[in-house]
Scaffold this motif. Structure first.
Motif, PDB file in Angstrom:
ATOM      1  N   LEU A 116      -7.513  -4.591  -4.654  1.00  0.00           N
ATOM      2  CA  LEU A 116      -6.280  -3.800  -4.653  1.00  0.00           C
ATOM      3  C   LEU A 116      -5.426  -4.063  -5.883  1.00  0.00           C
ATOM      4  O   LEU A 116      -4.826  -3.150  -6.444  1.00  0.00           O
ATOM      5  CB  LEU A 116      -5.469  -4.097  -3.388  1.00  0.00           C
ATOM      6  CG  LEU A 116      -6.051  -3.572  -2.071  1.00  0.00           C
ATOM      7  CD1 LEU A 116      -5.309  -4.172  -0.880  1.00  0.00           C
ATOM      8  CD2 LEU A 116      -5.980  -2.043  -2.023  1.00  0.00           C
ATOM      9  N   TYR A 138     -13.655  -3.378   8.187  1.00  0.00           N
ATOM     10  CA  TYR A 138     -13.202  -3.206   6.804  1.00  0.00           C
ATOM     11  C   TYR A 138     -13.747  -1.915   6.187  1.00  0.00           C
ATOM     12  O   TYR A 138     -13.558  -1.659   5.004  1.00  0.00           O
ATOM     13  CB  TYR A 138     -13.673  -4.385   5.945  1.00  0.00           C
ATOM     14  CG  TYR A 138     -13.154  -5.729   6.402  1.00  0.00           C
ATOM     15  CD1 TYR A 138     -11.954  -6.236   5.900  1.00  0.00           C
ATOM     16  CD2 TYR A 138     -13.848  -6.487   7.334  1.00  0.00           C
ATOM     17  CE1 TYR A 138     -11.472  -7.464   6.317  1.00  0.00           C
ATOM     18  CE2 TYR A 138     -13.366  -7.720   7.762  1.00  0.00           C
ATOM     19  CZ  TYR A 138     -12.179  -8.202   7.243  1.00  0.00           C
ATOM     20  OH  TYR A 138     -11.699  -9.412   7.665  1.00  0.00           O
ATOM     21  N   LEU A 159       0.814  -1.207   0.000  1.00  0.00           N
ATOM     22  CA  LEU A 159       0.000   0.000   0.000  1.00  0.00           C
ATOM     23  C   LEU A 159       0.854   1.267   0.000  1.00  0.00           C
ATOM     24  O   LEU A 159       0.397   2.334  -0.405  1.00  0.00           O
ATOM     25  CB  LEU A 159      -0.929   0.002   1.216  1.00  0.00           C
ATOM     26  CG  LEU A 159      -2.031  -1.067   1.200  1.00  0.00           C
ATOM     27  CD1 LEU A 159      -2.714  -1.149   2.556  1.00  0.00           C
ATOM     28  CD2 LEU A 159      -3.051  -0.774   0.115  1.00  0.00           C
ATOM     29  N   SER A 194      -5.238   7.429   5.589  1.00  0.00           N
ATOM     30  CA  SER A 194      -4.595   6.112   5.619  1.00  0.00           C
ATOM     31  C   SER A 194      -3.079   6.229   5.563  1.00  0.00           C
ATOM     32  O   SER A 194      -2.363   5.401   6.128  1.00  0.00           O
ATOM     33  CB  SER A 194      -5.089   5.258   4.442  1.00  0.00           C
ATOM     34  OG  SER A 194      -4.513   5.692   3.215  1.00  0.00           O
ATOM     35  N   LEU A 214     -10.728  -8.080  -0.745  1.00  0.00           N
ATOM     36  CA  LEU A 214      -9.992  -6.824  -0.619  1.00  0.00           C
ATOM     37  C   LEU A 214      -8.682  -6.877  -1.404  1.00  0.00           C
ATOM     38  O   LEU A 214      -8.341  -5.939  -2.129  1.00  0.00           O
ATOM     39  CB  LEU A 214      -9.708  -6.529   0.851  1.00  0.00           C
ATOM     40  CG  LEU A 214      -8.812  -5.320   1.124  1.00  0.00           C
ATOM     41  CD1 LEU A 214      -9.436  -4.048   0.568  1.00  0.00           C
ATOM     42  CD2 LEU A 214      -8.549  -5.180   2.621  1.00  0.00           C
ATOM     43  N   TYR A 224     -11.430   0.648   4.037  1.00  0.00           N
ATOM     44  CA  TYR A 224     -10.974   0.097   2.760  1.00  0.00           C
ATOM     45  C   TYR A 224     -12.095   0.107   1.727  1.00  0.00           C
ATOM     46  O   TYR A 224     -11.914   0.529   0.580  1.00  0.00           O
ATOM     47  CB  TYR A 224     -10.478  -1.344   2.936  1.00  0.00           C
ATOM     48  CG  TYR A 224      -9.084  -1.459   3.492  1.00  0.00           C
ATOM     49  CD1 TYR A 224      -7.995  -0.956   2.798  1.00  0.00           C
ATOM     50  CD2 TYR A 224      -8.856  -2.084   4.713  1.00  0.00           C
ATOM     51  CE1 TYR A 224      -6.709  -1.068   3.295  1.00  0.00           C
ATOM     52  CE2 TYR A 224      -7.568  -2.206   5.230  1.00  0.00           C
ATOM     53  CZ  TYR A 224      -6.502  -1.701   4.513  1.00  0.00           C
ATOM     54  OH  TYR A 224      -5.234  -1.816   5.016  1.00  0.00           O
TER      55      TYR A 224
END
Length: 221
Positions: free
Chosen positions: A104, A171, A31, A207, A100, A174
């Motif tokens: 991504l 979650y 990330l 984030s 997830l 996200y």
């Protein structure tokens, strides 16, 4: 938080805890657009993992092997995951983290497979599910509809998503990032686009993850 996790790794912890730390620190590196380490666990150990960790593990393998263009290893991880979820009666627990990771790394074909093959198992009258489960599947549906140029379906489904109902989920942040990312790419109205863009940037800034930049927002599809 990252420093705390690194320090924990220096203590005497078991395989599950160590794998969890490897995966979460590796995802953090991804990330932050940094090189991510390879994580490998013996099959006998994986059998003892809780379902959420299994989903995280195979999702991470798909990210890692996608980055390294190892199609064979990526498909092996995918097939091993399918074996696990097909034989499990706790499918929703195997899906949250896994989906997830697919979002991504933009694995649209695998997201479509999950939408087509596991929706009915999650939302039958036997298995317990939450609004978050429905939110995830509907978000996938919107993404696949956009990918196949079915904007009418995408807009209809997107209009029924209720972000207030997922705010208590672990979650939440996200999936909110992807909600606004999708909204930005779905709306033609410049006012709505700006609203989604602003919310995306706000969450991205909170984030601290550099992956979620303007390029990721505009070119996700």
């Amino acid at each position: 938080y990252g420093d705390i996790l690194h320090n924990i790794k220096n203590t005497n912890i078991d395989v599950q805890e160590n794998t969890f730390l490897d995966l979460i620190l590796g995802l953090r590196s991804f990330l932050c657009r940094e090189p991510i380490p390879k994580v490998a666990v013996d099959d006998t150990e994986i059998e003892l993992f809780p379902e959420v960790l299994i989903g995280r593990y195979y999702g991470y393998l798909i990210i890692y092997n996608s980055i390294h263009s190892d199609k064979e290893a990526k498909e092996l991880a995918w097939n091993q995951y399918l074996e696990k979820i097909n034989s499990s009666n706790k499918k929703r627990h195997l899906l949250h983290e896994f989906v997830l990771h697919l979002l991504l790394i933009k694995q649209f074909d695998k997201l479509e497979y999950i939408l087509e093959n596991f929706h009915d198992d999650i939302f039958d009258y036997v298995h317990i599910h939450s609004y978050l489960d429905g939110f995830i599947f509907n978000l996938i549906d919107v993404i696949i509809s956009l990918k196949t140029n079915d904007k009418s379906r995408a807009k209809t489904i997107f209009s029924h998503l209720d972000i207030d109902k997922i705010t208590d989920s672990s979650y939440c942040d996200y999936y909110l990032i992807f909600y606004y990312l999708v909204g930005y790419n779905l709306h033609q109205n410049t006012t709505h686009q700006k609203q989604c863009s602003d919310q995306f940037k706000k969450l991205a800034k909170q984030s601290g993850f550099t992956l979620f930049n303007r390029n990721y927002l505009k070119n996700y599809f």
